[in-house]
Design a protein around this motif. Sequence first.
Motif, short mmCIF file in Angstrom:
data_model
loop_
_atom_site.label_atom_id
_atom_site.label_comp_id
_atom_site.label_asym_id
_atom_site.label_seq_id
_atom_site.Cartn_x
_atom_site.Cartn_y
_atom_site.Cartn_z
N GLY A 92 47.19 44.60 21.88
CA GLY A 92 47.44 45.90 21.80
C GLY A 92 48.94 46.26 21.72
N ASN A 93 49.78 45.62 22.17
CA ASN A 93 51.14 46.10 22.23
C ASN A 93 52.15 44.88 21.69
OD1 ASN A 93 53.90 46.54 22.91
ND2 ASN A 93 53.38 47.85 24.80
N PRO A 94 52.11 44.76 20.44
CA PRO A 94 53.04 43.63 19.87
C PRO A 94 54.38 43.47 20.36
CG PRO A 94 52.08 44.77 18.28
CD PRO A 94 51.53 45.58 19.19
N ALA A 95 54.87 44.50 20.81
CA ALA A 95 56.50 44.37 21.24
C ALA A 95 56.36 43.76 22.60
CB ALA A 95 57.11 45.54 21.40
N ALA A 96 55.46 44.15 23.50
CA ALA A 96 55.32 43.54 24.80
C ALA A 96 54.88 41.97 24.73
CB ALA A 96 54.48 44.36 25.79
N PHE A 97 54.01 41.57 23.74
CA PHE A 97 53.72 40.25 23.42
C PHE A 97 54.81 39.46 23.27
CE2 PHE A 97 51.75 36.72 21.29
CZ PHE A 97 50.56 36.43 22.14
N LYS A 98 55.50 39.99 22.33
CA LYS A 98 56.64 39.10 21.77
C LYS A 98 57.81 38.93 22.80
CE LYS A 98 57.69 41.83 18.14
NZ LYS A 98 58.29 42.26 16.71
N ARG A 99 57.99 39.89 23.64
CA ARG A 99 58.78 39.90 24.85
C ARG A 99 58.47 38.70 25.66
NH1 ARG A 99 59.05 45.41 24.58
NH2 ARG A 99 57.54 45.51 26.40
N ALA A 100 57.03 38.64 26.15
CA ALA A 100 56.28 37.74 26.92
C ALA A 100 56.48 36.37 26.11
CB ALA A 100 55.12 38.02 27.17
N TYR A 101 56.19 36.20 24.90
CA TYR A 101 56.47 34.75 24.21
C TYR A 101 57.66 34.33 24.39
CZ TYR A 101 55.44 31.51 20.38
OH TYR A 101 55.43 30.59 19.61
N ARG A 102 58.69 35.14 24.06
CA ARG A 102 60.18 34.62 23.93
C ARG A 102 60.41 34.23 25.70
NH1 ARG A 102 60.98 39.65 20.98
NH2 ARG A 102 61.28 38.80 18.57
N ALA A 103 59.75 34.86 26.58
CA ALA A 103 59.95 34.44 27.97
C ALA A 103 59.36 33.24 28.25
CB ALA A 103 59.47 35.50 28.91
N LYS A 104 58.41 32.87 27.82
CA LYS A 104 57.54 31.37 27.66
C LYS A 104 58.53 30.41 26.87
CE LYS A 104 53.49 32.71 26.45
NZ LYS A 104 52.11 32.81 26.05
N LEU A 105 59.14 30.87 25.94
CA LEU A 105 59.82 30.01 25.16
C LEU A 105 61.32 29.57 26.07
CD1 LEU A 105 60.51 31.41 21.48
CD2 LEU A 105 59.52 29.07 22.18
N ASP A 106 61.64 30.39 26.84
CA ASP A 106 63.13 30.26 27.57
C ASP A 106 62.40 29.18 28.90
OD1 ASP A 106 64.47 32.04 26.29
OD2 ASP A 106 64.03 33.53 27.53
N THR A 107 61.17 29.47 29.33
CA THR A 107 60.50 28.33 30.41
C THR A 107 60.49 27.20 29.93
OG1 THR A 107 59.55 30.46 31.59
CG2 THR A 107 58.81 28.14 31.95
N ALA A 108 59.90 26.90 28.65
CA ALA A 108 59.78 25.88 28.04
C ALA A 108 60.90 25.12 27.77
CB ALA A 108 59.00 25.99 26.54
N GLY A 109 62.12 25.93 27.48
CA GLY A 109 63.56 25.24 27.17
C GLY A 109 63.71 24.62 28.58
#
Length: 223
Positions: A169-186
């Motif tokens: 529903g909110n692509p911008a929020a989804f992308k922010r959450a995705y990048r946060a998961k990338l940071d955690t993965a790193g």
Amino acid sequence: MPSHEPPTPFSSVLRTASSAEHEAAEQSSFMAHLLGGRLGRDAYAELSGQLWFVYRALEGRAAELAGHPVVGPFVDPALFRTAALERDLEHLRGPGWRAGLSPLPATAAYTARIEELTADWPNGYLAHHYTRYLGDLSGGQIIRGIAEKTWGFDRKGAGVHFYVFEEIGNPAAFKRAYRAKLDTAGLAMDEIERRRVVDECRRAFTLNGAVFADLDSRYPLSA
């Protein structure tokens, strides 16, 4: 005195380190001609067909990665594009759309790499997941708008289902959450592994660009 600056977020590292390869892929002749309205609907349909092979590779064994400690949080059916591409291809080519559809050499190499990583190195698979899906949620929306105007696709999604994320529903929020998961993965990787994933991210963009080059050879503009 020792520096106490926090490490650069892994999402930023990936974006910065792969920017040259990303730009090269985006500036391919095929995409420039397609989005400039200088190629026909057939070229757009062929792009969709080649992407179908790529997303089948990305999603075909994704469920097996759901329990992986690093990649598992990224496995999200809301992102899956294979079924959407099949709806587009049926609209673009008719019910017999599979007939005559085969991967170009660059597409075959691209999918083989994804399948190899799915089986042998899931962290590397993540690099391809990132380059594809975040791109679909960003620049892909520009492609959708141009395709609707150029080939008269209606706003209900026929022909551009691939670019319509109905469950997000909110692509911008989804992308922010995705990048946060990338940071955690790193943070879950050591420096050597992070560098390997960065290198694979570059490779992903290069493989994508090679598909565009093959498509450019198939749909050359008249002199």
